[in-house]
Motif scaffolding. Structure first.
Motif, short mmCIF file in Angstrom:
data_model
loop_
_atom_site.label_atom_id
_atom_site.label_comp_id
_atom_site.label_asym_id
_atom_site.label_seq_id
_atom_site.Cartn_x
_atom_site.Cartn_y
_atom_site.Cartn_z
N HIS A 170 -30.59 -41.29 -28.63
CA HIS A 170 -29.35 -40.38 -29.14
C HIS A 170 -27.70 -41.50 -28.50
CE1 HIS A 170 -30.78 -36.25 -28.41
NE2 HIS A 170 -31.59 -36.85 -27.31
N GLN A 171 -27.03 -41.29 -29.03
CA GLN A 171 -26.17 -42.81 -28.02
C GLN A 171 -25.16 -42.27 -28.57
OE1 GLN A 171 -25.96 -46.28 -31.40
NE2 GLN A 171 -26.83 -44.56 -33.08
N VAL A 172 -24.67 -42.39 -27.28
CA VAL A 172 -23.37 -41.97 -26.89
C VAL A 172 -21.96 -43.28 -26.58
CG1 VAL A 172 -22.31 -41.49 -24.62
CG2 VAL A 172 -24.87 -40.27 -24.57
N GLY A 173 -20.58 -43.19 -27.14
CA GLY A 173 -20.38 -44.04 -27.44
C GLY A 173 -19.19 -43.73 -25.68
N VAL A 174 -18.26 -44.97 -25.60
CA VAL A 174 -17.28 -45.11 -24.04
C VAL A 174 -15.92 -45.37 -25.17
CG1 VAL A 174 -17.02 -45.37 -21.80
CG2 VAL A 174 -18.93 -45.51 -22.19
N ALA A 175 -14.93 -44.21 -24.59
CA ALA A 175 -13.96 -44.37 -25.67
C ALA A 175 -12.92 -44.61 -24.70
CB ALA A 175 -13.35 -43.72 -26.48
N MET A 176 -12.36 -45.89 -24.91
CA MET A 176 -11.00 -46.24 -24.52
C MET A 176 -9.57 -46.71 -25.66
SD MET A 176 -10.81 -49.09 -21.21
CE MET A 176 -11.64 -48.47 -20.34
N ASP A 177 -8.61 -46.44 -24.55
CA ASP A 177 -6.92 -46.47 -25.55
C ASP A 177 -7.09 -48.20 -25.11
OD1 ASP A 177 -4.66 -47.46 -23.37
OD2 ASP A 177 -6.18 -45.59 -22.10
#
Length: 307
Positions: free
Chosen positions: A192-199
């Motif tokens: 599984h891959q979880v991405g951390v998003a940030m503006d």
């Protein structure tokens, strides 16, 4: 839990986006251990400049594949794949959840995905390395862009070693280097891959603060010590972001303030590339770094929380 039922979680995203914190949260919640997938944190002594998490800040969670190479050793994707998969297998055999974390998209995909490495040709490699020494990486990067723009877009113009490898594969196989990259198909079961998003604005502010903190924490002294051990002559370690910039300062070519700004600029460019690479992978579930429920959402994404 049988080994093949133990999930393998990769936390991905741009540098300074908060991957480390989420990886620790996940590992702590699931009783897991962290596996580094940052290409430069494998090197001993490269701590401040790679933002390597100090032992005291690891929450007592075991970390793997940090500090496994000396700076004069070449880090190859194939060797890293072997080491990482062996580590993952060992953890799963013990019922421990591996939590991969790092910003190196190629390393993460080489570990998780179907990825067979093309062969090499010593004569072709030697000719390309001679050309690299004579013309510099920018010229070879333009050549790669002409024959394989997809591959060129994913390689920094300063990364001569990867540019040479891409051109070698194109020359040997007659096919784009990008055709040899991992397919979007997991080789590792339970991945599984979880991405951390940030503006963007917040991310660039965090990058600026991180770079300032690095220099205040002794980054120049770290590079100076590594130069004394031969950093400038290394093939891989010397290309880590920030290290060439500080070496130029130590050589009297720039001021420390210029080295700081060039390091921040290079990091911003790298972060944009990371965002581009990771967002091409539809399998990644993204969570917002500022979301107080990001851990809960990440747990749902990996099948370890209530839907």
């Amino acid at each position: 839990m049988p080994p093949r039922d133990v999930p393998v979680i990769a936390v991905v995203g741009a540098t300074a986006s908060g991957k480390t914190e989420l990886s620790l949260d996940l590992a702590g919640h699931l009783g897991g251990e962290v596996v580094n997938t940052d290409a430069m944190q494998v090197y001993r002594g490269m701590d401040v400049g790679t933002a390597k998490l100090p032992v005291a800040e690891r929450r007592g969670i075991q970390h793997h594949l940090l500090d496994v190479l000396d700076i004069d050793e070449t880090a190859s994707v194939a060797e890293f794949q072997r080491m990482a998969r062996a580590t993952i297998d060992d953890l799963r055999d013990r019922g421990v959840v591996p939590v991969l974390v790092g910003g190196s998209a190629l390393y993460t995909r080489a570990v998780l995905d179907r990825f067979e490495f093309p062969g090499t040709d010593a004569d072709v490699r030697r000719a390309l390395e001679d050309e690299l020494a004579a013309a510099g990486p920018a010229a070879l990067h333009q050549r790669l862009r002409d024959v394989d723009p997809d591959a060129a877009s994913g390689i920094l113009p300063t990364n001569g070693r990867r540019i040479v490898r891409a051109l070698e594969v194109v020359t040997i196989t007659g096919r784009p280097f990008s055709a040899s990259l991992p397919r979007l198909e997991y080789e590792v079961p339970g991945a599984h891959q979880v991405g951390v998003a940030m503006d963007r604005r917040t991310l660039e502010d965090r990058i600026a603060r991180r770079v300032e903190a690095m220099f205040e924490a002794g980054f120049v002294a770290e590079v100076e010590a590594l130069v004394a051990r031969g950093l400038a002559e290394t093939r891989t370690a010397s290309r880590a972001i920030g290290y060439p910039e500080v070496m130029a300062h130590l050589a009297g070519e720039t001021t420390e303030a210029e080295a700081r700004e060039r390091t921040a600029a290079a990091t911003r460019r790298f972060a944009r590339r990371q965002d581009s690479w990771f967002h091409k992978d539809p399998r990644i579930t993204w969570v917002d770094s500022a979301d107080p429920d990001r851990l809960a959402k990440a747990l749902v994404a990996v099948g370890a929380g209530p839907a």
